[in-house]
Scaffold this active site. Sequence first.
Site, PDB file in Angstrom:
ATOM      1  N   SER A 138      14.463  21.110 -15.522  1.00  0.00           N
ATOM      2  CA  SER A 138      13.333  22.034 -15.529  1.00  0.00           C
ATOM      3  C   SER A 138      13.779  23.363 -16.112  1.00  0.00           C
ATOM      4  O   SER A 138      14.901  23.819 -15.871  1.00  0.00           O
ATOM      5  CB  SER A 138      12.805  22.250 -14.101  1.00  0.00           C
ATOM      6  OG  SER A 138      11.921  23.352 -14.049  1.00  0.00           O
TER       7      SER A 138
ATOM      8  N   HIS B 253       0.829  -1.215   0.000  1.00  0.00           N
ATOM      9  CA  HIS B 253       0.000   0.000   0.000  1.00  0.00           C
ATOM     10  C   HIS B 253       0.863   1.264   0.000  1.00  0.00           C
ATOM     11  O   HIS B 253       0.425   2.324   0.448  1.00  0.00           O
ATOM     12  CB  HIS B 253      -0.959   0.026   1.199  1.00  0.00           C
ATOM     13  CG  HIS B 253      -1.674  -1.266   1.411  1.00  0.00           C
ATOM     14  ND1 HIS B 253      -2.792  -1.623   0.702  1.00  0.00           N
ATOM     15  CD2 HIS B 253      -1.397  -2.310   2.241  1.00  0.00           C
ATOM     16  CE1 HIS B 253      -3.191  -2.821   1.086  1.00  0.00           C
ATOM     17  NE2 HIS B 253      -2.363  -3.268   2.010  1.00  0.00           N
TER      18      HIS B 253
END
Length: 477
Positions: free
Chosen positions: A282, A152
């Site tokens: 970026s 999970h």
Amino acid sequence: MQHDCYQSPFSTRYASKEMQFLFSEDHKFRTWRRLWIALARAEQAEGLPITDEQIAQLEAHKDDINYEDAVRREKECRHDVMSHVYAYGLQCPDAKGIIHLGATSCYVGDNTDILIMKDGLELVRRKLLSVMALLADFARKYKDVPALAYTHLQPAQLTTVGKRATLWLNELYMDYEELVHRMDSLALLGSKGTTGTQASFMELFEGDDAKINAVEQRIAKELGFEKVVPVSGQTYSRKVDAFVAATLSGIAQTAMKFATDLRILQNFKEMEEPFEKSQIGSSAMPYKRNPMRSERICAIARYVLIDALNPAVTAGTQWFERTLDDSANKRIAMAEAFLGVDSILNIMLSVCDGLVVYPKVVRARVMNELPFMATENIMMDAVKRGGDRQALHEKLRVYSQEAARLVKEEGQPNTLIDMICADPDFGVTKEEVEKILDPINFVGRAPKQTEEFLDNLIEPLLKANAEFLGERVQLTV
């Protein structure tokens, strides 16, 4: 490169030249001509009046496609196969009367598609094996390096960096087995005629079943196939395309899982895909190291998964012996499924050839969670010293929750071990707990599982296919 019309990113950015060639016009139409030559040769062998000179003329022009003649003719007749029959006949005037003799359009169209898919799957197989070899080396190298395992996406127990790589590798192994099965299952359409009844060949060979069957077998043998489909309408069953696309989709699924895991691990700073010296992460944030290759794998994989629905729907909507609504969809969907998976494997080759692991970060993350995972071992050790299991369990529950609260709410380091060592009921020193907390004690059989998997399944496969290994790529973007 043209800049004033649409061009597929598969051609300009992602897919290899080798895969692009398989779906090129040159390869397609040269294969048509190989099929016409194979048909003529088979018909001659079974007694039709076709001369060696006619076949030699066909052979002489099998690769120099006169596209202008074909394009001009198609504008007039609106039929691509007959346009190329006409163009081939212009180059081979002595043989033009026997080109395509007894055949229908799907003789060249469908048989060519099968031949291209066979070659495409072979290229995919080669790259898949090379990816597997890179991951196998990685798994063996890091088989003993403890790392957090997750359920999970929450820290659960420990595994090792190498063992996790075997999970990726095992899915590739499953894909490989499916790929080989699909390749072995491929069969040519053969020469079935307009509705699959071979009526035209019954006319040519005066009802001689043996000769008609022999023609098909001769064609298959010349094109490298052992079998033709047993029955068909005009086309081979479009379920073949659906099966092939599903196989390619399976590889895309595995690649997406691998790339998604790697993106998360890069966020954790445990692992990274290769990052080149001059690469920009970026336009606004110079410090960024984005996992752009893994992101691209996920993006293209998503496209392939959805694309695989096309041949499935096509297979279910064919009418009786033939309808043409498969054609326009098929020539896009099947080509792009192959180009997509080729692109994915190119990127995986690049990523797996330069995977970066940061062992100190991996260990720091392990040690931050390990005290919680080690509580049962610590409790059992204290019980052996005479402690009350139920009382110790309650204390561990309280201490664990408090330690977790301090970590989450106040940003403090994990102090669970300090709490335990300060409690005389546990009767344990910091040094003794640190011995218990050696991460390698908590990985179970992960290192051994990795060795067994590599030794028993992967290495024999790679050894048997050593001639195909070593594939490397240079990404264009």
